[in-house]
Design a protein around this motif. Structure first.
Motif, mmCIF file in Angstrom:
data_model
loop_
_atom_site.group_PDB
_atom_site.id
_atom_site.type_symbol
_atom_site.label_atom_id
_atom_site.label_comp_id
_atom_site.label_asym_id
_atom_site.label_seq_id
_atom_site.Cartn_x
_atom_site.Cartn_y
_atom_site.Cartn_z
ATOM 1 N N PRO A 149 68.304 13.664 -75.908
ATOM 2 C CA PRO A 149 66.867 13.571 -75.783
ATOM 3 C C PRO A 149 66.237 14.542 -76.626
ATOM 4 O O PRO A 149 65.006 14.505 -76.940
ATOM 5 C CB PRO A 149 66.624 13.757 -74.248
ATOM 6 C CG PRO A 149 67.989 14.520 -73.841
ATOM 7 C CD PRO A 149 68.972 13.734 -74.678
ATOM 8 N N GLU A 150 66.942 15.786 -76.810
ATOM 9 C CA GLU A 150 66.369 16.761 -77.756
ATOM 10 C C GLU A 150 66.297 16.310 -79.091
ATOM 11 O O GLU A 150 65.375 16.975 -79.951
ATOM 12 C CB GLU A 150 67.218 18.044 -77.774
ATOM 13 C CG GLU A 150 67.419 18.758 -76.391
ATOM 14 C CD GLU A 150 67.853 20.130 -76.611
ATOM 15 O OE1 GLU A 150 68.489 20.682 -77.511
ATOM 16 O OE2 GLU A 150 68.283 20.693 -75.424
ATOM 17 N N THR A 151 66.847 15.300 -79.484
ATOM 18 C CA THR A 151 66.785 14.962 -81.047
ATOM 19 C C THR A 151 65.243 14.048 -81.152
ATOM 20 O O THR A 151 64.589 13.926 -82.126
ATOM 21 C CB THR A 151 67.972 13.812 -81.425
ATOM 22 O OG1 THR A 151 68.866 14.663 -81.191
ATOM 23 C CG2 THR A 151 67.738 13.444 -82.829
ATOM 24 N N ASN A 166 76.430 4.435 -70.771
ATOM 25 C CA ASN A 166 75.889 5.569 -70.399
ATOM 26 C C ASN A 166 74.574 6.142 -71.221
ATOM 27 O O ASN A 166 74.308 7.374 -71.138
ATOM 28 C CB ASN A 166 76.749 6.833 -70.266
ATOM 29 C CG ASN A 166 78.044 6.624 -69.303
ATOM 30 O OD1 ASN A 166 77.631 5.961 -68.124
ATOM 31 N ND2 ASN A 166 79.165 6.889 -69.352
ATOM 32 N N ALA A 167 74.428 5.474 -72.208
ATOM 33 C CA ALA A 167 73.176 5.621 -73.352
ATOM 34 C C ALA A 167 71.800 6.181 -72.674
ATOM 35 O O ALA A 167 71.473 7.017 -72.787
ATOM 36 C CB ALA A 167 73.080 4.689 -74.085
ATOM 37 N N ALA A 172 68.069 10.158 -70.575
ATOM 38 C CA ALA A 172 67.325 10.661 -69.646
ATOM 39 C C ALA A 172 67.655 12.129 -69.243
ATOM 40 O O ALA A 172 67.039 12.812 -68.479
ATOM 41 C CB ALA A 172 67.330 9.652 -68.373
ATOM 42 N N GLY A 173 68.714 12.679 -69.902
ATOM 43 C CA GLY A 173 69.141 14.026 -69.589
ATOM 44 C C GLY A 173 69.845 14.007 -68.099
ATOM 45 O O GLY A 173 70.252 15.201 -67.829
ATOM 46 N N GLU A 179 79.381 11.915 -72.701
ATOM 47 C CA GLU A 179 79.673 10.856 -71.940
ATOM 48 C C GLU A 179 79.196 9.537 -72.284
ATOM 49 O O GLU A 179 79.307 8.550 -71.839
ATOM 50 C CB GLU A 179 78.823 11.020 -70.329
ATOM 51 C CG GLU A 179 79.082 12.258 -69.635
ATOM 52 C CD GLU A 179 80.723 12.209 -69.017
ATOM 53 O OE1 GLU A 179 81.281 10.985 -68.912
ATOM 54 O OE2 GLU A 179 81.532 13.248 -69.326
ATOM 55 N N LEU A 180 78.601 9.655 -73.634
ATOM 56 C CA LEU A 180 78.062 8.297 -74.488
ATOM 57 C C LEU A 180 79.141 7.563 -74.396
ATOM 58 O O LEU A 180 80.672 8.154 -74.796
ATOM 59 C CB LEU A 180 77.465 8.765 -75.655
ATOM 60 C CG LEU A 180 77.013 7.649 -76.323
ATOM 61 C CD1 LEU A 180 75.823 6.709 -75.733
ATOM 62 C CD2 LEU A 180 76.547 7.739 -77.949
#
Length: 571
Positions: A149-151, A166-167, A172-173, A179-180
């Motif tokens: 999410p920071e990107t 898990n995307a 969503a943080g 874990e992707l």
């Protein structure tokens, strides 16, 4: 090629660019093939001299490249030039007819019986332009960085969420990027776990969001990564050697590329030119090899032996910002939207602005793109045209909107591009809509491509001319655009039944091709019946191309317009 491939919003002009994937590149381009050297007993002196001369493609674009960071690509211009200097697991082959091996050897890819686990075996001779090997770890890092999410990647959640394991939770943080569902089994084995079987996942393997990145290099650049040539590292057919923003881009053949022997061009020069007359002048004087045409220039050159017309799977429309702080009350009204959607002559638009063989669109999934898996009928066959040009119907809807909203006069802003074509577009709609809808005034804004992307994404518009080219070979690339709060929606439209159909297409119907296809047809009808957007036209591209340019005779059906890897100059 958004297609932003393509977007993917598309810049109009010499190069009306596809938002997206979506996105595809520009209207001004070029290509080639080897000459017959005759009898093998002939002496070297009789071999054509052109084989020893640099083969440089000289073309135009009407827009600055918004980004060279694969995680941030969302428009056709970015996608085109990233395809030029990067390579993913696969790439589109010549003419875009099929996916072929890239960094992964396609024939060696393994897919589990349930379609949930994909194992890609990478070639060991692929290198970055600094000599480092391209490994599975580069893919893992890049995909994790994109979904982080920071990107703030536009495309990563759009493509990965609900597809790669898990995307959604990572974006969503709620889970760490580690874990992707993507891991490096070893340096040259990449394993991808999907959240559910996805029929079009293979197409993702060629899309910029899924390109690899060299972690050490990217992190060393910090916030400067991909801002200038010195902040970039390449693993594709070409390297970028000059990036004079808003002026020109220069590429040279990448000698480190694993398949450099198959790359014919020694370089590509791209000038940024927004005016068609200037561009045609450059072509006539031999300074460029291809040029996009429109309007009177098509009439002038359509009998030329160098004239080319190419159909596209790109559709343009008007987007209504139903979330607009100032005019949302108007755009939220279906009769208000319907009046605008049916008050302009689409064929007249094509004749006035383009003057080519583009076709009016009363739909948003293009004609000639995908077919029914059982009957073979085109996607358009079931419902055909829905939002047609009809002045009487438009005036009736306008009268109803006035009564429902209590206005006699209203002023709304309309945004298009800043090229000469963009100016024609805004002027055409001002004339048509104000003529047919009494009391409407359009204030016109012509913005550079990148600014238009930013304004639209921020929701700081009321009515905007936009478009989309597919990111992969599936109608969901269009149908997924208008889900409630979707990343490409950007206009506040929402319909629960539409959302339900799209969810089923990406879920329980994923492995039921007939039901899945028909659900997408139903979804499109719902959105058009509610006038979510106002379709305008499906573009055909008219241009002049020097006869010595080979390999650019057709457009790719999705992704980048062209793969310059296959282009040649044969003088």
């Amino acid at each position: 090629m958004k297609k932003t491939k393509w977007s993917l919003l598309l810049v109009l002009g010499l190069v009306l660019s596809l938002f997206l994937a979506a996105c595809s590149g520009g209207d001004d381009d070029a290509q080639e093939e080897p000459a017959d050297n005759g009898d093998s007993t002939e002496t070297p002196a009789e071999t054509p001299e052109e084989s020893d001369e640099p083969k440089v493609l000289n073309i135009l674009d009407s827009s600055e490249i918004p980004t060279m960071d694969p995680a941030q690509a969302e428009d056709s211009v970015s996608i085109q030039y990233q395809d030029t200097v990067y390579e993913g697991l696969y790439r589109l082959g010549p003419g875009g007819e099929e996916l072929v091996s890239g960094i992964a050897v396609k024939e060696d890819t393994e897919v589990s019986e349930d379609g949930l686990t994909w194992t890609f075996h990478l070639r060991e001779d692929a290198k970055w332009s600094n000599g480092d090997p391209v490994t599975a770890h580069d893919f893992v890092y890049s995909w994790q960085r994109a979904i982080d999410p920071e990107t703030a990647s536009f495309y990563a959640p759009y493509l990965m969420n609900g597809v790669i394991k898990n995307a959604e939770e990572v974006n969503a943080g709620d889970l760490a990027v580690e874990e992707l569902g993507v891991t490096a089994e070893d340096d040259y084995t990449l394993v991808v776990e999907l959240a559910k079987a996805t029929p079009y996942f293979e197409s993702f393997a060629a899309f910029p969001t899924f390109y690899p990145l060299n972690q050490e290099f990217v992190e060393a650049q910090g916030e400067n990564f991909a801002l200038e040539v010195e902040n970039l590292l390449f693993n594709g057919p070409f390297v970028m050697t000059e990036w004079a923003h808003e002026e020109k881009f220069v590429f040279e053949k990448n000698e480190q590329y694993w398949d450099a022997a198959s790359v014919n061009l020694s370089g590509i020069n791209v000038q940024v030119v927004k005016d068609t007359a200037t561009a045609v002048g450059l072509y006539e004087t031999g300074q460029i090899d291809r040029v996009g045409l429109s309007g009177d220039f098509i009439d002038k050159y359509q009998t030329s032996s160098e004239f080319i017309s190419m159909p596209e799977t790109v559709v343009f429309w008007l987007k209504f910002n139903q979330d607009s702080v100032t005019k949302g009350e108007y755009m939220q009204n279906e009769n208000f939207r319907r009046a605008i959607a049916q008050a302009f002559d689409k064929q007249a638009f094509i004749d006035v602005v383009y003057g080519n063989s583009s076709v009016p669109a009363d739909y948003f999934v293009p004609s000639g793109f995908v077919t029914h898996p059982e009957t073979g009928e085109d996607f358009r066959a079931k419902y055909g045209d829905i939002l047609t040009y009809d002045v009487d119907a438009a005036k009736e809807a306008w009268a109803a909107a006035k009564e429902e909203l209590g206005f006699e006069e209203v002023e709304i802003s309309f945004i298009s591009g800043d090229s000469d074509i963009g100016t024609l577009i805004t002027e055409f709609f001002k004339n048509e809509l104000e003529k047919n809808l009494d009391g409407l005034t359009l204030t016109l804004k012509n913005l550079p491509f990148q600014e238009r992307l930013e304004v639209t994404k921020a929701g700081e518009y009321e009515l905007v001319f936009s478009g989309w080219g597919p990111d992969y070979m599936d109608a969901i690339s269009f149908v997924d655009l208008w889900v409630t709060d979707g990343p490409n929606n950007e206009m506040g439209y929402g319909n629960a039944e539409y959302d339900k159909l799209v969810k089923s297409v990406k879920g329980e119907l994923a492995m039921k091709p007939v039901e899945r296809f028909e659900a997408m047809q139903e979804a499109e009808k719902i959105a058009l019946d509610e006038v979510a957007i106002a379709p305008v036209f499906q573009r055909e591209r008219a241009l002049l191309s020097k006869p010595y340019v080979k390999g650019m005779e057709v457009l790719n059906p999705y992704g980048a317009d062209y793969s310059y890897k296959y282009v040649d100059i044969q003088k």
